[in-house]
Motif scaffolding. Structure first.
Motif, PDB file in Angstrom:
ATOM      1  N   LEU A   1     -26.494  36.962  21.710  1.00  0.00           N
ATOM      2  CA  LEU A   1     -26.551  37.484  20.344  1.00  0.00           C
ATOM      3  C   LEU A   1     -27.817  38.302  20.117  1.00  0.00           C
ATOM      4  CD1 LEU A   1     -25.322  34.368  18.332  1.00  0.00           C
ATOM      5  CD2 LEU A   1     -24.003  36.379  18.994  1.00  0.00           C
ATOM      6  N   LYS A   2     -28.853  38.014  20.910  1.00  0.00           N
ATOM      7  CA  LYS A   2     -30.108  38.757  20.786  1.00  0.00           C
ATOM      8  C   LYS A   2     -29.859  40.243  21.060  1.00  0.00           C
ATOM      9  CE  LYS A   2     -34.779  38.857  22.781  1.00  0.00           C
ATOM     10  NZ  LYS A   2     -34.712  40.057  23.643  1.00  0.00           N
TER      11      LYS A   2
ATOM     12  N   LEU B   1     -26.959  41.789  21.039  1.00  0.00           N
ATOM     13  CA  LEU B   1     -26.035  42.335  20.033  1.00  0.00           C
ATOM     14  C   LEU B   1     -26.793  42.650  18.749  1.00  0.00           C
ATOM     15  CD1 LEU B   1     -23.170  43.011  19.031  1.00  0.00           C
ATOM     16  CD2 LEU B   1     -22.882  40.584  18.452  1.00  0.00           C
ATOM     17  N   SER B   2     -27.702  41.764  18.390  1.00  0.00           N
ATOM     18  CA  SER B   2     -28.505  41.963  17.199  1.00  0.00           C
ATOM     19  C   SER B   2     -29.368  43.217  17.341  1.00  0.00           C
ATOM     20  CB  SER B   2     -29.379  40.719  16.983  1.00  0.00           C
ATOM     21  OG  SER B   2     -30.161  40.859  15.835  1.00  0.00           O
ATOM     22  N   GLU B   3     -29.965  43.391  18.508  1.00  0.00           N
ATOM     23  CA  GLU B   3     -30.796  44.585  18.742  1.00  0.00           C
ATOM     24  C   GLU B   3     -29.961  45.864  18.669  1.00  0.00           C
ATOM     25  OE1 GLU B   3     -32.563  43.431  22.415  1.00  0.00           O
ATOM     26  OE2 GLU B   3     -34.213  42.358  21.421  1.00  0.00           O
TER      27      GLU B   3
ATOM     28  N   LEU C   1     -27.210  46.260  16.921  1.00  0.00           N
ATOM     29  CA  LEU C   1     -26.826  46.499  15.529  1.00  0.00           C
ATOM     30  C   LEU C   1     -28.007  46.978  14.686  1.00  0.00           C
ATOM     31  CD1 LEU C   1     -24.338  43.607  14.737  1.00  0.00           C
ATOM     32  CD2 LEU C   1     -23.841  46.022  15.103  1.00  0.00           C
TER      33      LEU C   1
END
Lengths: 346, 346
Positions: free
Chosen positions: B185-186, B188-190, B192
């Motif tokens: 998720l890290k 993916l978060s970056e 986004l």
């Protein structure tokens, strides 16, 4: 029925947590059919078994339940191994216990219990412990969890905490009107990457302290950003931590990310390597001494003032996996190691 | 009943998606009680209303439903504003439509429909559109969504995709035996953070393309690391994208994080600023021209070959919020602007 056949039979009688009655009844019948003349106490927590008029000092302890059986679970045996749910955790250990009980040693009491894989409240030892402490003066509990034939001392504590990361919901077409809690997972992920596993040395043994996200949930609709995201964080804490220590530690570490609510806590157990009875076991068996990574009922015995250790056939890393298996030779070997120790401890 | 009273009355008749019948019936009765002599067609999709023997070229379009009413929703009015679920989205617009219908202009057909806030399948225009196209030759659809009294052209498309981030489950005490998808998720978060909002210029208007995580779910038990994590990603795509463009874009961008499954897609609408009928509206009203950020039924009309624009009272940023309100002056002003345009378009 030899040890391998008995292990296979115990696996074939499925006993997922909450559904152990058939296995309890089987063990009782099997002992009686094998000519066992000892005492058999039975209640919903399981069985306590000892030879008549004995004053046993050593408890052999094993849980009867398994985690749920996944559809991909293999269940067969070949020349070397027995595959199946519970193969290592811990029906092979239970088979060794049954065989040892049939040897009718005066110094042994067998404790077969239910619900170890469930919640702390489901654990059958809650029922059996008071009778054990009242009727016996146990000096050592050998919990026959899989230990790869090592003597595994102590165990980690375990804690579950709910972490709610707050946000401000918005229309998904206009996310700048709100604050998506999803983005705070980046920071949490970075924290965990650094802190997921930390080694602590106690009595020369290295325990791994572990913080793991095991559940995550958030969102109300496909076109609305989540108002918050809720996570379950599982914390396997160092054996020297009290419940208060563990709660403070996890709260201090996580509260920067959101609201922390600590749920169930089970404290661990120190290795107690220097207690005479544990030193005797180590010296007598010559087994390698390692730390137990995970929680077992050695913690419950230790907290009741009864020294305890983990020793049993099977690789603990295979517990709860769908290709769980136990090496046949290890079953026999653990029986022989245990017999030799019990002989010397008489 | 003046426009403010009518707006308040429409808000008081709750009409969450799927529960619009009372409001449909009210509008029909209100028109008849007010002496309206025109045609009223009614079916489960809503109402189509026009003066007899007319050949209207302009459709006024408004949905009757609202998103669910949160318990914290305010519902009152003061000197300046009317508060309540649907105040801006879009009962004030519907009030203006009713008042305009009562003016019995020959060039206007009113379309009151259900289910706009639900799934694309629930939308009442699915029912009404074929009758509209069969019975009328509509040259412009004015969708009376809140637009802060601007002329909001076109709209974004919207797409929902399921993203499954795979992992390898393990006992939470021994996470190194598996692979926790949480850590992905890290990345993916970056991604986004960099790509959440991108501006695209079309016909001199800036549309924001938005990628948002709206749901997240993973985990099977408190003591097991998640086998995978599933997210809903909502994609508001640029009006110039076809459904295929949008599907390809989001799949290309997200597949590095896991398995992408595209669900519902509703394409957007180009602003069509240079169409005569739209230029006429802009010139006649003198309104500021801005892009519509979000999806509205201008897309449905545009895709049916009918030019369409958004114009209505209320701030669209207040739509779906629990302190949704409309400024009373804006209701009257939008009625007057519309009347003047319809007058000139006769």
């Amino acid at each position: 029925m030899n040890l391998n056949e008995l292990t296979q039979k115990l696996i074939d009688i499925e006993s997922v947590t909450g559904d152990e009655q058939e296995l309890i009844d089987f063990i009782e019948s099997f002992l009686l059919d094998s000519g066992y003349k000892g005492n058999i106490f039975k209640d919903e927590g399981g069985l306590i078994v000892n030879t008549p008029d004995s004053n046993p000092k050593i408890a052999l302890v094993g849980h009867l339940d398994t985690v749920p059986i996944h559809e991909s679970q293999k269940n067969y045996s070949d020349e070397e191994n027995i595959y199946g749910r519970g193969a290592v955790d811990m029906k092979a250990g239970v088979a060794v216990m049954i065989q040892t009980i049939l040897d009718e040693r005066d110094n042994v009491v067998g404790v077969f219990y239910t619900g170890e894989e469930g919640t702390p409240e489901q654990n059958g030892l809650n029922n059996l412990m008071s009778k054990l402490k009242e009727d016996f003066s146990i000096e050592l509990a050998i919990v026959m969890e899989p230990s790869s034939l090592e003597c595994q001392l102590g165990c980690n504590g375990t804690l579950n905490a709910t972490l709610v990361i707050p946000g401000v919901s918005s229309h998904s077409a206009r996310p700048w009107m709100g604050e998506n809690p999803f983005f705070k997972l980046k920071e949490l992920s970075e924290f965990l990457l650094k802190n997921e596993i930390k080694d602590y040395e106690i009595d020369g043994l290295i325990y791994k302290q572990v913080i793991t996200v095991t559940r995550i949930n958030g969102g109300v609709a496909n076109n609305v950003t989540p108002p918050d995201i809720t996570l379950n964080v599982n914390f396997r804490f160092v054996p020297s931590f009290s419940a208060e220590d563990a709660e403070k530690y996890i709260t201090d570490e996580l509260q920067r990310f959101g609201d922390v609510n600590v749920g169930d806590i089970s404290v661990g157990a120190l290795p107690n390597k220097n207690l005479d009875i544990i030193t005797d076991f180590i010296n007598s068996t010559g087994l390698e001494v390692t730390p137990k990574q995970g929680w077992t009922d050695v913690a419950r015995f230790t907290n009741h003032g009864i020294p305890a250790l983990n020793f049993g056939p099977g690789d603990p890393l295979l517990a709860h996996t769908s290709d769980e298996f136990v090496i046949k030779n290890e079953i026999l070997e653990s029986y022989e190691i245990l017999s030799k120790f019990l002989e010397s401890a008489t």
